[in-house]
Design an enzyme around this catalytic site. Structure first.
Site, PDB file in Angstrom:
ATOM      1  N   GLU A   1       0.876  -1.161   0.000  1.00 43.75           N
ATOM      2  CA  GLU A   1       0.000   0.000   0.000  1.00 43.75           C
ATOM      3  C   GLU A   1       0.916   1.214   0.000  1.00 43.75           C
ATOM      4  OE1 GLU A   1      -3.201   0.732   3.168  1.00 43.75           O
ATOM      5  OE2 GLU A   1      -2.718  -1.401   3.309  1.00 43.75           O
TER       6      GLU A   1
ATOM      7  N   ARG B   1       4.421 -13.277   9.606  1.00 41.85           N
ATOM      8  CA  ARG B   1       5.121 -12.011   9.384  1.00 41.85           C
ATOM      9  C   ARG B   1       6.375 -11.954  10.234  1.00 41.85           C
ATOM     10  NH1 ARG B   1       1.561  -8.206   9.162  1.00 41.85           N
ATOM     11  NH2 ARG B   1       2.805  -6.419   9.719  1.00 41.85           N
TER      12      ARG B   1
ATOM     13  N   LYS C   1       3.467   0.501   9.996  1.00 48.30           N
ATOM     14  CA  LYS C   1       3.692   1.774   9.319  1.00 48.30           C
ATOM     15  C   LYS C   1       3.090   2.934  10.097  1.00 48.30           C
ATOM     16  CE  LYS C   1       2.559   0.003   5.291  1.00 48.30           C
ATOM     17  NZ  LYS C   1       2.102  -0.108   3.909  1.00 48.30           N
TER      18      LYS C   1
HETATM   19  P1  ATP Z   1       1.824  -2.373   8.185  1.00 50.03           P
HETATM   20  O1  ATP Z   1       1.038  -3.302   9.051  1.00 50.03           O
HETATM   21  O2  ATP Z   1       3.214  -2.122   8.639  1.00 50.03           O
HETATM   22  O3  ATP Z   1       1.110  -1.106   7.852  1.00 50.03           O
HETATM   23  P2  ATP Z   1       0.968  -3.616   5.804  1.00 50.03           P
HETATM   24  O4  ATP Z   1       0.801  -5.072   5.848  1.00 50.03           O
HETATM   25  O5  ATP Z   1      -0.272  -2.795   5.874  1.00 50.03           O
HETATM   26  O6  ATP Z   1       2.045  -3.176   6.855  1.00 50.03           O
HETATM   27  P3  ATP Z   1       1.426  -3.427   3.043  1.00 50.03           P
HETATM   28  O7  ATP Z   1       1.971  -2.288   2.287  1.00 50.03           O
HETATM   29  O8  ATP Z   1       0.002  -3.777   2.869  1.00 50.03           O
HETATM   30  O9  ATP Z   1       1.752  -3.160   4.549  1.00 50.03           O
HETATM   31  O10 ATP Z   1       2.328  -4.717   2.841  1.00 50.03           O
HETATM   32  C1  ATP Z   1       2.727  -5.196   1.579  1.00 50.03           C
HETATM   33  C2  ATP Z   1       3.063  -6.651   1.724  1.00 50.03           C
HETATM   34  O11 ATP Z   1       4.088  -6.830   2.676  1.00 50.03           O
HETATM   35  C3  ATP Z   1       1.872  -7.457   2.192  1.00 50.03           C
HETATM   36  O12 ATP Z   1       1.770  -8.621   1.385  1.00 50.03           O
HETATM   37  C4  ATP Z   1       2.195  -7.794   3.599  1.00 50.03           C
HETATM   38  O13 ATP Z   1       1.663  -9.031   3.941  1.00 50.03           O
HETATM   39  C5  ATP Z   1       3.727  -7.819   3.606  1.00 50.03           C
HETATM   40  N1  ATP Z   1       4.232  -7.485   4.932  1.00 50.03           N
HETATM   41  C6  ATP Z   1       3.966  -6.384   5.658  1.00 50.03           C
HETATM   42  N2  ATP Z   1       4.561  -6.437   6.868  1.00 50.03           N
HETATM   43  C7  ATP Z   1       5.233  -7.618   6.910  1.00 50.03           C
HETATM   44  C8  ATP Z   1       6.050  -8.271   7.893  1.00 50.03           C
HETATM   45  N3  ATP Z   1       6.288  -7.708   9.088  1.00 50.03           N
HETATM   46  N4  ATP Z   1       6.569  -9.471   7.577  1.00 50.03           N
HETATM   47  C9  ATP Z   1       6.339 -10.023   6.382  1.00 50.03           C
HETATM   48  N5  ATP Z   1       5.588  -9.478   5.414  1.00 50.03           N
HETATM   49  C10 ATP Z   1       5.024  -8.288   5.664  1.00 50.03           C
HETATM   50 MG    MG Z   2      -1.817  -3.775   4.374  1.00 51.72          MG
END
Ligand code: ATP
Ligand code: MG
Length: 557
Positions: free
Chosen positions: A39, A265, A275
């Site tokens: 995102e 994760r 984030k």
């Molecule tokens: P946050 O919770 O930090 O805002 P998010 O999951 O909303 O992170 P995205 O931009 O949606 O962030 O993530 C893009 C991809 O990265 C998704 O497929 C997500 O599953 C993966 N991802 C995010 N955080 C992790 C993590 N800590 N470990 C492994 N993969 C991750």
């Molecule tokens: Mg997300």
């Protein structure tokens, strides 16, 4: 002593690699297609690196491809600054999406058509309940939800209302489109989830073309289907969304059926990874920006001196599984230490300088020592290091009254100056307050490094920089951003380590470092691995960041 660790050339297997292998062997797929779907609402962090290495790594190793797809369904939080930085970080990590760069917003028209399809087939309805009412109707884990009074609107009425939602007739929040599934489902995600909401907001890509936006759950699987994704890999929180992912694919005329798989994760100790929290640190100025070298962001780690190789090695080492676990920060630090041990040229730098005068070395003269840039790798060449009567040594390398076991300089003792001579300390000079301001010694010309017979044993070896040739620099030492391993709760910000950065000025570097380009990495002997700060360093006033110490000093505290 064991040899230096072998470079990992083979990616260790994991359950997802086994699934992909089986799907290729059975002929279920002839090519695999994965995607990394960020995102654009923040900068990538080390957790994202795990997902990038996994998705791009599978595509690389099985001759498939991996798409970079921006999940840009929430215009309120998105920014082109984030989009650009995400692309740059993926490239920096060493991966490339080629021509396969996509945006969920590319599919808004198709998604809209599919929403109409659900309405027409009686599988979606327009609901006038407020967000709060919808929450109240949803039920709990133990109680079923209750149906909205608008659930049984006719397909015609729903279609008319949905088209009017699109044309901008209603205010934000006045109506939503919901899937019509099962308000009594044990899985709350299936209790008529919201598919579209009204948001009169300008979108970075589609501008003002839309005032309704699809929810993540409606956009994600359908984008996967449009792109022909075979293995849609996400983190475990989405496991409970999988039935909805599949319900939507089964109830829409999609061109392809992707499958969702979940993995655990990355959680890393002594930092935060959401984030939202990273954004708050930036906005509250607890750090100096997204690329502050203490941040777990890829731009922060890069500025700190981490190499892409070390992050990829780390991601391989921690593996991919399905149980939630915490990884200790020291594992990440060890990856970069190992990589830089092999690759970083050595240099001498004095962080906390104390003057050393060699009484029997002729004033005004100097000489040069030719020093290897790497003790094990002759290919890295040599450099000339000037030597003279006045040197800088590390304040810690002198003790007027040595404690037991102290092997470095004190009056009457000998040490070797690295790559130069053995010196004998005669005395120290103090200021009126009693602080040592200068150390005096004599040197023995017969002990010049490399001369036959120069191997005379001394207990200690210390590094030094010739005072008239020294380059002044600022050096920033970093510690962990948080004082506790799992910063959490409402007071997570109270757990910030108040000493996470120490700025040293007036450090003394050997003159060969003058030409060091931005981001160039070195081992400063005995002090750790350092890199030229990519933002603040200039040839006239160099700034270095300490990436990591030579040894793990944290676990012994
Ligand atoms: P946050 O919770 O930090 O805002 P998010 O999951 O909303 O992170 P995205 O931009 O949606 O962030 O993530 C893009 C991809 O990265 C998704 O497929 C997500 O599953 C993966 N991802 C995010 N955080 C992790 C993590 N800590 N470990 C492994 N993969 C991750
Ligand atoms: Mg997300």
């Amino acid at each position: 002593m064991s040899d230096a660790p072998e470079k990992e050339t083979v990616t260790p297997t994991n359950f997802l690699r086994q699934i992909v292998e089986a799907d290729l062997t059975s002929g279920k797929h002839t090519t695999i297609i994965t995607r990394f779907p960020p995102e654009p609402n923040g900068y990538l962090h080390i957790g994202h690196a795990k997902s990038i290495c996994l998705n791009f790594g599978l595509a690389r190793d099985f001759n498939g491809r991996c798409h970079l797809r921006f999940d840009d369904t929430n215009p309120a939080k998105e920014d082109v600054e984030f989009t650009e930085s995400i692309k740059e970080s993926v490239h920096w990590l060493g991966f490339d999406w080629g021509e396969h760069l996509y945006y969920a917003s590319n599919y808004f028209e198709q998604l809209y058509q599919w929403a109409e399809h659900l309405i027409t087939t009686g599988k979606a309805y327009v609901d006038d309940l407020t967000a709060e009412e919808i929450r109240q109707h949803r039920g709990t884990l133990t109680e079923p939800g209750t149906q909205s009074p608008y659930r049984n609107r006719s397909a015609e009425e729903n279609l008319d209302l949905f088209r009017r939602m699109r044309s901008g007739e209603f205010a934000d929040g006045a109506k939503v489109l919901r899937a019509r599934i099962d308000m009594a489902s044990p899985n709350i995600n299936l209790r008529d989830p919201v598919l579209y909401r009204i948001l009169h907001a300008s979108h970075p890509h589609t501008g003002d073309a839309w005032c309704i936006y699809p929810m993540y759950d409606f956009a994600h699987g359908q984008s996967d289907a449009i792109e022909g994704i075979t293995h849609s890999i996400c983190t475990l929180e989405f496991e409970d969304h999988r039935p909805l992912y599949e319900w939507l694919l089964n109830n829409l005329p999609v061109p392809h059926q992707p499958r969702q798989y979940e993995f655990s994760r990355l959680n890393l100790s002594y930092t935060v990874m959401s984030k939202r929290k990273l954004m708050q640190l930036v906005q509250d100025r607890d750090v100096r920006g997204w690329d502050d070298p203490r941040m777990p962001t890829l731009v922060g780690l890069r500025r700190r001196g981490y190499t892409p190789e070390s992050i990829r090695t780390f991601c391989e080492r921690i593996g991919v599984g399905r149980s939630d676990s915490w990884i200790d920060m020291s594992i990440l630090e060890e990856s970069v230490r190992e990589d830089l041990n092999e690759r970083a040229p050595r240099a001498m730098a004095v962080l906390s300088p104390l003057k050393l005068v060699i009484e029997n070395y002729p004033a005004g003269e100097d000489e040069e020592f030719i020093v290897a840039n790497h003790p094990q790798n002759a290919e890295m060449g040599t450099r000339a290091v000037p030597f003279s009567r006045e040197l800088w040594i590390e304040r810690d390398d002198f003790m007027e009254e040595p404690v037991k076991g102290f092997k470095r300089l004190s009056p009457g003792q000998e040490v070797r100056l690295r790559a130069a001579y053995i010196i004998h300390c005669t005395e120290c000079i103090k200021d009126p307050a009693g602080n040592v301001v200068e150390v005096r010694c004599t040197y023995d010309p017969e002990t010049k490094s490399g001369l036959p017979g120069a191997e005379r044993k001394v207990k200690g070896v210390i590094h030094w920089v010739s005072a008239p040739h020294a380059l002044d620099a600022e050096i920033r030492l970093y510690d962990r951003l948080f004082a506790l391993p799992n910063p959490s709760g409402d007071d997570w910000k109270q757990q910030i380590n108040p000493d996470s950065v120490e700025v040293l000025t007036g450090c003394k570097l050997e003159p060969s470092l003058k030409a060091a380009a931005a981001e160039k990495r070195f081992q400063f002997e005995r002090n750790g691995y350092f890199c030229v700060d990519m933002k603040d360093s200039t040839p006239a006033s160099p700034v270095f960041n300490r990436t990591v110490t030579l040894r793990d000093s944290w676990t012994k505290r």
